[in-house]
Design a protein around this motif. Structure first.
Motif, PDB file in Angstrom:
ATOM      1  N   THR A  11     -15.364  -9.371   1.069  1.00 63.39           N
ATOM      2  CA  THR A  11     -13.811  -9.675   1.044  1.00 63.39           C
ATOM      3  C   THR A  11     -13.201  -8.108   0.688  1.00 63.39           C
ATOM      4  N   GLY A  12     -11.916  -8.515   0.326  1.00 57.64           N
ATOM      5  CA  GLY A  12     -11.115  -7.192   0.074  1.00 57.64           C
ATOM      6  C   GLY A  12      -9.678  -7.887   0.069  1.00 57.64           C
ATOM      7  N   GLY A  13      -8.687  -6.841   0.465  1.00 64.96           N
ATOM      8  CA  GLY A  13      -7.455  -7.061   0.657  1.00 64.96           C
ATOM      9  C   GLY A  13      -6.958  -6.765   2.154  1.00 64.96           C
ATOM     10  N   ILE A  14      -5.772  -7.429   2.401  1.00 61.87           N
ATOM     11  CA  ILE A  14      -5.593  -7.093   3.872  1.00 61.87           C
ATOM     12  C   ILE A  14      -5.346  -5.390   4.183  1.00 61.87           C
ATOM     13  N   ALA A  15      -5.647  -5.198   5.232  1.00 62.15           N
ATOM     14  CA  ALA A  15      -5.459  -3.858   5.458  1.00 62.15           C
ATOM     15  C   ALA A  15      -6.393  -2.704   4.658  1.00 62.15           C
ATOM     16  N   THR A  16      -7.624  -3.140   3.976  1.00 70.38           N
ATOM     17  CA  THR A  16      -8.308  -2.335   3.284  1.00 70.38           C
ATOM     18  C   THR A  16      -9.627  -1.808   4.014  1.00 70.38           C
ATOM     19  N   GLY A  17      -9.924  -2.246   5.211  1.00 71.81           N
ATOM     20  CA  GLY A  17     -10.889  -1.850   6.006  1.00 71.81           C
ATOM     21  C   GLY A  17     -11.994  -2.754   6.131  1.00 71.81           C
ATOM     22  N   LYS A  18     -11.982  -4.086   5.945  1.00 76.68           N
ATOM     23  CA  LYS A  18     -12.994  -5.266   5.848  1.00 76.68           C
ATOM     24  C   LYS A  18     -13.569  -5.103   7.189  1.00 76.68           C
ATOM     25  N   ILE A 149       1.601  -1.690   7.263  1.00 76.57           N
ATOM     26  CA  ILE A 149       2.923  -1.248   8.150  1.00 76.57           C
ATOM     27  C   ILE A 149       2.745  -0.650   9.420  1.00 76.57           C
ATOM     28  N   GLU A 150       1.684   0.344   9.360  1.00 72.92           N
ATOM     29  CA  GLU A 150       1.398   1.001  10.344  1.00 72.92           C
ATOM     30  C   GLU A 150       0.659   0.219  11.537  1.00 72.92           C
ATOM     31  N   ARG A 151      -0.238  -0.626  10.955  1.00 77.52           N
ATOM     32  CA  ARG A 151      -1.156  -1.369  11.951  1.00 77.52           C
ATOM     33  C   ARG A 151      -0.194  -2.628  12.532  1.00 77.52           C
ATOM     34  N   ASP A 152       0.413  -3.698  12.011  1.00 79.31           N
ATOM     35  CA  ASP A 152       0.931  -4.644  12.265  1.00 79.31           C
ATOM     36  C   ASP A 152       2.679  -4.493  12.438  1.00 79.31           C
ATOM     37  N   GLY A 153       3.196  -3.146  12.324  1.00 74.33           N
ATOM     38  CA  GLY A 153       4.492  -3.161  12.560  1.00 74.33           C
ATOM     39  C   GLY A 153       5.394  -3.802  11.843  1.00 74.33           C
ATOM     40  N   LEU A 154       5.082  -4.248  10.532  1.00 70.89           N
ATOM     41  CA  LEU A 154       5.816  -4.831   9.663  1.00 70.89           C
ATOM     42  C   LEU A 154       6.825  -4.081   8.802  1.00 70.89           C
ATOM     43  N   SER A 155       7.916  -4.462   8.237  1.00 68.73           N
ATOM     44  CA  SER A 155       8.736  -3.738   7.275  1.00 68.73           C
ATOM     45  C   SER A 155       8.117  -3.689   5.808  1.00 68.73           C
ATOM     46  N   ASP A 156       8.434  -2.952   5.074  1.00 68.17           N
ATOM     47  CA  ASP A 156       8.023  -2.621   3.827  1.00 68.17           C
ATOM     48  C   ASP A 156       8.012  -4.029   3.079  1.00 68.17           C
ATOM     49  N   VAL A 157       9.007  -4.724   3.058  1.00 70.63           N
ATOM     50  CA  VAL A 157       9.161  -6.183   2.495  1.00 70.63           C
ATOM     51  C   VAL A 157       8.109  -7.230   3.254  1.00 70.63           C
ATOM     52  N   GLU A 158       7.993  -7.218   4.427  1.00 66.94           N
ATOM     53  CA  GLU A 158       7.011  -8.396   5.122  1.00 66.94           C
ATOM     54  C   GLU A 158       5.552  -7.701   4.489  1.00 66.94           C
ATOM     55  N   ALA A 159       5.247  -6.319   4.661  1.00 65.33           N
ATOM     56  CA  ALA A 159       3.729  -6.088   3.964  1.00 65.33           C
ATOM     57  C   ALA A 159       3.742  -6.269   2.717  1.00 65.33           C
TER      58      ALA A 159
END
Length: 208
Positions: A11-18, A149-159
């Motif tokens: 496991t890990g966090g979202i976008a940590t490289g799992k 943000i880079e991977r999913d094209g999210l805003s800072d708030v959404e991320a």
């Protein structure tokens, strides 16, 4: 599980490289399964899981073709903790069942060694106790947000909302038996994965 089998929750966090670490483990011959893929399959068009999700959230979360609009559903559940809990209650039991079925099938066919289940919400859903060892893939929180943000094209708030929906990385690290850090180069990560493979195989062989 029989002696020689090591059930590993990764496991890990979202976008940590799992996903990268799981892929590397698979490439060296350790059986792996992806809970996110199982979750997507659980809500495939025509499935009982999708019908249950529509009953809870309404038909607005479907695309014109009748598939689950994951972006629309995500924007809802990541800002509403109750909605997120309801969604998890609909999907996670099926994912858990299929992981257990996968493990049992490999063991029945004579496999001995580490079995890797990539489960993003391992701690959040109280499933760490289902496994003999827990691996956490971690990186600096600022790097994590930038990657998301880079991977999913999210805003800072959404991320930030998506990251906040999970346990903090530092808390997951405290609950880990093994940690792979992905702050550095791919080569750095690969070296850690190679060492992890050695440790997991030794642990399986020793019955620990």
């Amino acid at each position: 599980m029989p002696e020689g089998v090591l059930r590993v929750g990764l496991t890990g966090g979202i976008a940590t490289g799992k996903s990268y670490v799981t892929r590397r483990l698979d490439e060296v011959g350790l059986p792996t399964i992806d809970a996110d893929r199982l979750a997507r399959e659980a809500v495939a068009p025509g499935s009982p899981g999708l019908r249950a999700v529509v009953n809870r959230f309404g038909r607005d979360i479907l695309t014109e073709g009748g598939a689950l609009d994951r972006a629309k559903l995500g924007s809802l559940v990541f800002r509403d903790a109750t909605a997120r809990t309801d969604l998890e209650a609909l999907i996670h039991p099926e994912v858990r069942r299929r992981i257990a079925e996968w493990q049992a099938g490999l063991v029945k066919n004579g496999y001995r060694g580490p079995l890797i289940a990539d489960i993003p919400l391992l701690f959040e859903t109280g499933r760490a106790g289902d496994f003999d060892a827990v691996v956490v893939v971690a990186c600096d929180p600022a790097r994590q947000k930038a990657r998301l943000i880079e991977r999913d094209g999210l805003s800072d708030v959404e991320a930030g909302q998506r990251i906040a929906a999970q346990w903090p990385i530092a808390e997951k690290v405290r609950g880990a038996d093994y940690v792979v850090r992905t702050d550095g180069t791919f080569e750095d990560t690969d070296a850690q994965v190679a060492e992890l493979v050695t440790q997991l195989r030794a642990s399986a062989d020793s019955g620990r």
